[in-house]
Design a protein around this motif. Structure first.
Motif, PDB file in Angstrom:
ATOM      1  N   ARG A  45       0.818  -1.212   0.000  1.00 10.16           N
ATOM      2  CA  ARG A  45       0.000   0.000   0.000  1.00 10.16           C
ATOM      3  C   ARG A  45       0.854   1.266   0.000  1.00 10.16           C
ATOM      4  NH1 ARG A  45      -5.214   1.028   1.227  1.00 10.16           N
ATOM      5  NH2 ARG A  45      -5.503  -1.123   1.934  1.00 10.16           N
ATOM      6  N   GLY A  46       1.844   1.321   0.851  1.00  8.75           N
ATOM      7  CA  GLY A  46       2.708   2.495   0.910  1.00  8.75           C
ATOM      8  C   GLY A  46       2.165   3.596   1.798  1.00  8.75           C
ATOM      9  N   VAL A  47       2.884   4.703   1.866  1.00  6.51           N
ATOM     10  CA  VAL A  47       2.525   5.862   2.680  1.00  6.51           C
ATOM     11  C   VAL A  47       2.110   6.999   1.754  1.00  6.51           C
ATOM     12  CG1 VAL A  47       3.320   7.532   4.397  1.00  6.51           C
ATOM     13  CG2 VAL A  47       4.189   5.181   4.455  1.00  6.51           C
ATOM     14  N   THR A  48       0.842   7.388   1.813  1.00  8.10           N
ATOM     15  CA  THR A  48       0.337   8.487   0.992  1.00  8.10           C
ATOM     16  C   THR A  48       0.488   9.796   1.755  1.00  8.10           C
ATOM     17  OG1 THR A  48      -1.236   7.038  -0.143  1.00  8.10           O
ATOM     18  CG2 THR A  48      -1.647   9.404  -0.243  1.00  8.10           C
ATOM     19  N   ASP A  49       1.083  10.782   1.103  1.00 10.68           N
ATOM     20  CA  ASP A  49       1.383  12.042   1.788  1.00 10.68           C
ATOM     21  C   ASP A  49       1.698  13.098   0.737  1.00 10.68           C
ATOM     22  OD1 ASP A  49       1.937  13.896   3.768  1.00 10.68           O
ATOM     23  OD2 ASP A  49       3.255  12.560   4.907  1.00 10.68           O
ATOM     24  N   ASP A  50       1.882  14.331   1.209  1.00 11.18           N
ATOM     25  CA  ASP A  50       2.464  15.369   0.369  1.00 11.18           C
ATOM     26  C   ASP A  50       3.970  15.321   0.588  1.00 11.18           C
ATOM     27  OD1 ASP A  50      -0.027  16.199  -0.485  1.00 11.18           O
ATOM     28  OD2 ASP A  50      -0.209  17.765   1.024  1.00 11.18           O
ATOM     29  N   TRP A  51       4.728  15.092  -0.486  1.00 12.62           N
ATOM     30  CA  TRP A  51       6.166  14.873  -0.374  1.00 12.62           C
ATOM     31  C   TRP A  51       6.930  16.039  -0.980  1.00 12.62           C
ATOM     32  CZ3 TRP A  51       7.654  10.970   2.634  1.00 12.62           C
ATOM     33  CH2 TRP A  51       6.752   9.933   2.853  1.00 12.62           C
ATOM     34  N   LEU A  52       7.926  16.515  -0.251  1.00 11.18           N
ATOM     35  CA  LEU A  52       8.759  17.627  -0.676  1.00 11.18           C
ATOM     36  C   LEU A  52      10.166  17.125  -0.964  1.00 11.18           C
ATOM     37  CD1 LEU A  52       9.262  20.721  -0.987  1.00 11.18           C
ATOM     38  CD2 LEU A  52       9.812  20.749   1.458  1.00 11.18           C
ATOM     39  N   VAL A  53      10.695  17.430  -2.144  1.00 13.36           N
ATOM     40  CA  VAL A  53      12.057  17.033  -2.507  1.00 13.36           C
ATOM     41  C   VAL A  53      13.036  17.963  -1.786  1.00 13.36           C
ATOM     42  CG1 VAL A  53      13.719  16.722  -4.368  1.00 13.36           C
ATOM     43  CG2 VAL A  53      11.310  16.151  -4.743  1.00 13.36           C
ATOM     44  N   MET A  54      13.822  17.384  -0.863  1.00  8.17           N
ATOM     45  CA  MET A  54      14.720  18.166  -0.018  1.00  8.17           C
ATOM     46  C   MET A  54      16.150  18.202  -0.541  1.00  8.17           C
ATOM     47  SD  MET A  54      13.065  19.421   2.619  1.00  8.17           S
ATOM     48  CE  MET A  54      14.298  19.685   3.892  1.00  8.17           C
ATOM     49  N   GLY A  55      16.566  17.193  -1.261  1.00  2.00           N
ATOM     50  CA  GLY A  55      17.951  17.165  -1.726  1.00  2.00           C
ATOM     51  C   GLY A  55      18.153  16.091  -2.775  1.00  2.00           C
ATOM     52  N   VAL A  56      19.063  16.339  -3.691  1.00  2.00           N
ATOM     53  CA  VAL A  56      19.371  15.380  -4.755  1.00  2.00           C
ATOM     54  C   VAL A  56      20.891  15.267  -4.897  1.00  2.00           C
ATOM     55  CG1 VAL A  56      19.142  14.817  -7.201  1.00  2.00           C
ATOM     56  CG2 VAL A  56      17.254  15.950  -6.007  1.00  2.00           C
ATOM     57  N   ILE A  57      21.386  14.039  -4.890  1.00  2.00           N
ATOM     58  CA  ILE A  57      22.798  13.771  -5.146  1.00  2.00           C
ATOM     59  C   ILE A  57      22.890  12.900  -6.396  1.00  2.00           C
ATOM     60  CG2 ILE A  57      24.890  12.631  -4.320  1.00  2.00           C
ATOM     61  CD1 ILE A  57      24.089  13.240  -1.500  1.00  2.00           C
ATOM     62  N   GLU A  58      23.700  13.330  -7.363  1.00  2.00           N
ATOM     63  CA  GLU A  58      23.914  12.538  -8.570  1.00  2.00           C
ATOM     64  C   GLU A  58      25.402  12.239  -8.714  1.00  2.00           C
ATOM     65  OE1 GLU A  58      22.184  13.950 -12.144  1.00  2.00           O
ATOM     66  OE2 GLU A  58      20.264  14.450 -11.227  1.00  2.00           O
ATOM     67  N   GLY A  59      25.702  11.088  -9.263  1.00  2.00           N
ATOM     68  CA  GLY A  59      27.097  10.720  -9.449  1.00  2.00           C
ATOM     69  C   GLY A  59      27.224   9.469 -10.281  1.00  2.00           C
ATOM     70  N   VAL A  60      28.445   8.947 -10.344  1.00  2.00           N
ATOM     71  CA  VAL A  60      28.743   7.737 -11.112  1.00  2.00           C
ATOM     72  C   VAL A  60      29.462   6.768 -10.190  1.00  2.00           C
ATOM     73  CG1 VAL A  60      29.918   6.770 -13.115  1.00  2.00           C
ATOM     74  CG2 VAL A  60      28.939   9.074 -13.235  1.00  2.00           C
ATOM     75  N   ASP A  61      29.004   5.534 -10.156  1.00  2.00           N
ATOM     76  CA  ASP A  61      29.624   4.497  -9.341  1.00  2.00           C
ATOM     77  C   ASP A  61      29.910   3.298 -10.231  1.00  2.00           C
ATOM     78  OD1 ASP A  61      30.550   2.868  -7.369  1.00  2.00           O
ATOM     79  OD2 ASP A  61      28.650   2.621  -6.312  1.00  2.00           O
ATOM     80  N   GLU A  62      31.195   3.053 -10.490  1.00  2.00           N
ATOM     81  CA  GLU A  62      31.604   1.944 -11.349  1.00  2.00           C
ATOM     82  C   GLU A  62      30.894   1.983 -12.701  1.00  2.00           C
ATOM     83  OE1 GLU A  62      31.171  -1.711  -9.227  1.00  2.00           O
ATOM     84  OE2 GLU A  62      32.655  -1.189  -7.724  1.00  2.00           O
ATOM     85  N   ASN A  63      30.977   3.145 -13.361  1.00  2.00           N
ATOM     86  CA  ASN A  63      30.416   3.358 -14.695  1.00  2.00           C
ATOM     87  C   ASN A  63      28.892   3.288 -14.735  1.00  2.00           C
ATOM     88  OD1 ASN A  63      33.032   3.583 -15.858  1.00  2.00           O
ATOM     89  ND2 ASN A  63      33.182   1.350 -15.907  1.00  2.00           N
ATOM     90  N   LEU A  64      28.251   3.358 -13.587  1.00  2.00           N
ATOM     91  CA  LEU A  64      26.795   3.343 -13.513  1.00  2.00           C
ATOM     92  C   LEU A  64      26.328   4.648 -12.883  1.00  2.00           C
ATOM     93  CD1 LEU A  64      24.266   1.556 -13.977  1.00  2.00           C
ATOM     94  CD2 LEU A  64      24.515   0.782 -11.607  1.00  2.00           C
ATOM     95  N   ASN A  65      25.466   5.392 -13.581  1.00  2.00           N
ATOM     96  CA  ASN A  65      24.936   6.643 -13.046  1.00  2.00           C
ATOM     97  C   ASN A  65      23.961   6.346 -11.909  1.00  2.00           C
ATOM     98  OD1 ASN A  65      26.242   8.190 -15.103  1.00  2.00           O
ATOM     99  ND2 ASN A  65      24.623   7.575 -16.520  1.00  2.00           N
ATOM    100  N   PHE A  66      24.013   7.149 -10.868  1.00  2.00           N
ATOM    101  CA  PHE A  66      23.053   6.990  -9.786  1.00  2.00           C
ATOM    102  C   PHE A  66      22.491   8.348  -9.375  1.00  2.00           C
ATOM    103  CE2 PHE A  66      26.985   7.778  -7.421  1.00  2.00           C
ATOM    104  CZ  PHE A  66      26.565   8.664  -6.434  1.00  2.00           C
ATOM    105  N   ARG A  67      21.288   8.314  -8.810  1.00  2.00           N
ATOM    106  CA  ARG A  67      20.646   9.512  -8.280  1.00  2.00           C
ATOM    107  C   ARG A  67      20.014   9.163  -6.928  1.00  2.00           C
ATOM    108  NH1 ARG A  67      15.931  12.419 -11.623  1.00  2.00           N
ATOM    109  NH2 ARG A  67      14.816  10.516 -11.006  1.00  2.00           N
ATOM    110  N   HIS A  68      20.323   9.987  -5.947  1.00  2.00           N
ATOM    111  CA  HIS A  68      19.935   9.761  -4.558  1.00  2.00           C
ATOM    112  C   HIS A  68      19.060  10.942  -4.149  1.00  2.00           C
ATOM    113  CE1 HIS A  68      21.658   8.254  -0.449  1.00  2.00           C
ATOM    114  NE2 HIS A  68      20.380   8.468  -0.394  1.00  2.00           N
ATOM    115  N   THR A  69      17.735  10.747  -4.029  1.00  2.00           N
ATOM    116  CA  THR A  69      16.794  11.841  -3.797  1.00  2.00           C
ATOM    117  C   THR A  69      16.138  11.720  -2.426  1.00  2.00           C
ATOM    118  OG1 THR A  69      16.300  11.880  -6.176  1.00  2.00           O
ATOM    119  CG2 THR A  69      14.803  13.077  -4.729  1.00  2.00           C
ATOM    120  N   TRP A  70      16.280  12.770  -1.598  1.00  2.00           N
ATOM    121  CA  TRP A  70      15.656  12.795  -0.270  1.00  2.00           C
ATOM    122  C   TRP A  70      14.306  13.496  -0.349  1.00  2.00           C
ATOM    123  CZ3 TRP A  70      17.064  10.019   3.768  1.00  2.00           C
ATOM    124  CH2 TRP A  70      18.392   9.579   3.877  1.00  2.00           C
ATOM    125  N   MET A  71      13.295  12.904   0.298  1.00  2.00           N
ATOM    126  CA  MET A  71      11.942  13.464   0.305  1.00  2.00           C
ATOM    127  C   MET A  71      11.402  13.521   1.733  1.00  2.00           C
ATOM    128  SD  MET A  71      10.362  11.460  -3.003  1.00  2.00           S
ATOM    129  CE  MET A  71      11.109  11.632  -4.628  1.00  2.00           C
TER     130      MET A  71
END
Length: 442
Positions: A257-283
């Motif tokens: 089911r999950g948690v239904t709420d109003d979510w605010l994006v607080m921070g985003v970190i992007e980078g590359v780890d072993e030739n794989l792009n990643f994105r780390h998003t805090w809400m």
């Protein structure tokens, strides 16, 4: 939510895509322009007699186009977005989705086919039962293989301590690669990735021995966890296996089911780890006052299916991964943008933050990154280092991205501000500040 043309262009991956999108924002380039307050779609003229099918979920926004472009969103999606903003009267209003739109929305969990839902639910339950039986059988075999790799890891760590950390400075890259490869062969991919980063510690600072020892201690904690795996509570067993390299599939979470709420994006970190792009998003959840992070990966120039911007707010449901201290999650669905959002509640003192952090570690000793939202703090530069000072004159060191330190100091002007970041256990990585009630990304 009402978008502006500037906002639409900000989603373009580069200036060329933005310009090409503007060129396509004309009625003569499109046919079957249709939409409603949630979704818009249309077909854009391509080469010859071909038309590209383009669609936008406005709650994200999220984009989809069947053109061969590797840019995301592509010029057709940007053009459609601009058409909707500047010429909404050209769109026919309808809730009757063509099959190609419906397929995309159903795949994303935004809409469902009610007629087939009961049959699908029954089939899913039966498939889940069989998959669970198979997973348990496979897990036993995998855990046995992982345990042998952990025993190998323990001997390696003990040898490092006996020889002394100074001996690692003369080791070649292959030395670290060999032990990392042995971990991967034992299905300990998470441990292998951490060992591959050990050589980088030598170049970090003169304090590298302490940091390497701390990393070794974390790995040894995993070793001791495996020694007592069957005695751990089930949720900690899951946590330990996840840290070591066993991943929970997103498909398994979608049924929750999950948690239904109003979510605010607080921070985003992007980078590359072993030739794989990643994105780390805090809400941050407005009602639950809980924080969650969404970890995503992409290959090459594929991009991510949804664009997350710091300060963006939406209503939707997220599902947390199983954990003794849940933080990582997936966004199950979005139902719309949120225009107004109350300012999040953070920590007024560093003592309060570290109290919460200590309790989290007591529940899950394998936490590596932790959200930190500090109110009424002052950023200060001292001897080339950035420190965050609270109201009680206590401080912690921050490790910002390039040119962020002086930007923080300038935003503060010597006055208290609110800062959100990610705590690594040693230092804070600032990701955003709250200015006049708005979240501003760093």
């Amino acid at each position: 939510m009402t978008f502006s043309a500037e906002q639409a262009l900000s989603f373009a991956p580069d200036a060329a895509t933005a310009r090409n999108g503007e060129d396509l924002a004309t009625i003569r380039k499109w046919r079957n322009l249709t939409g409603n307050p949630k979704f818009v779609w249309g077909e854009c003229k391509g080469s010859g007699d071909s038309y590209y099918k383009t669609q936008i979920d406005l709650s994200g926004p999220a984009f989809k186009c069947n053109c061969p472009s590797r840019k995301f969103p592509c010029k057709h999606a940007v053009g459609l977005f601009l058409m909707y903003i500047n010429s909404s009267g050209s769109f026919r209003v309808s809730d009757d989705y063509p099959d190609w739109v419906k397929e995309w929305l159903e795949k994303r969990g935004v809409i469902s086919n009610e007629e087939d839902q009961k049959e699908k639910d029954e089939a899913r339950r039966e498939a889940d039962r069989k998959n669970k039986e198979l997973r348990l059988k496979n897990r036993d075999a995998r855990v046995t293989l992982m345990a042998s790799g952990v025993a190998d890891l323990e001997l390696w760590l003990q040898d490092l301590v006996r020889q002394g950390l100074a001996s690692t400075e003369s080791q070649s890259y292959s030395y670290w690669q060999n032990i990392a490869a042995r971990m991967v062969d034992s299905k300990l991919g998470g441990i292998g990735r951490r060992i591959r980063k050990f050589p980088l510690l030598h170049n970090s600072s003169t304090e590298w021995p302490g940091r390497m020892l701390a990393e070794m201690a974390q790995l040894y904690l995993i070793v001791k966890g495996f020694d007592n795996l069957e005695d751990l509570p089930p949720i900690l067993q899951t946590e330990l296996l996840t840290v070591a390299g066993v991943n929970v599939k997103k498909e398994e979470l979608q049924s929750l089911r999950g948690v239904t709420d109003d979510w605010l994006v607080m921070g985003v970190i992007e980078g590359v780890d072993e030739n794989l792009n990643f994105r780390h998003t805090w809400m941050y959840g407005s009602n639950s006052e809980e924080l969650a992070y969404v970890l995503e990966y992409s290959f090459g120039d594929a991009g991510y299916p949804v664009t997350w911007r710091v300060g963006q707010a939406f209503n939707g449901a997220i599902v947390y991964y199983p954990s003794a201290y849940p933080m990582r999650a997936i966004v199950k669905n979005q139902t719309g943008q949120v225009a107004l959002f109350e300012e999040p509640r953070g920590y007024h003192t560093l003592d309060r933050f570290f109290e919460v952090y200590s309790k989290a570690l007591a529940k899950n000793p394998w936490i590596y990154d932790f959200p930190c939202y500090l109110e009424e703090v002052v950023p200060v530069m001292e001897n080339g280092k950035l420190f965050i000072i609270d109201q009680e004159k206590k401080f912690l060191e921050a490790l910002p991205k390039e040119n962020i330190a002086w930007k923080l100091v300038a935003l503060s002007g010597g006055n208290p501000i609110s800062i959100f970041g990610e705590w690594s256990g040693e230092y804070l990585i600032p990701l955003s500040v709250i200015v006049d009630g708005n979240v501003v990304g760093l």
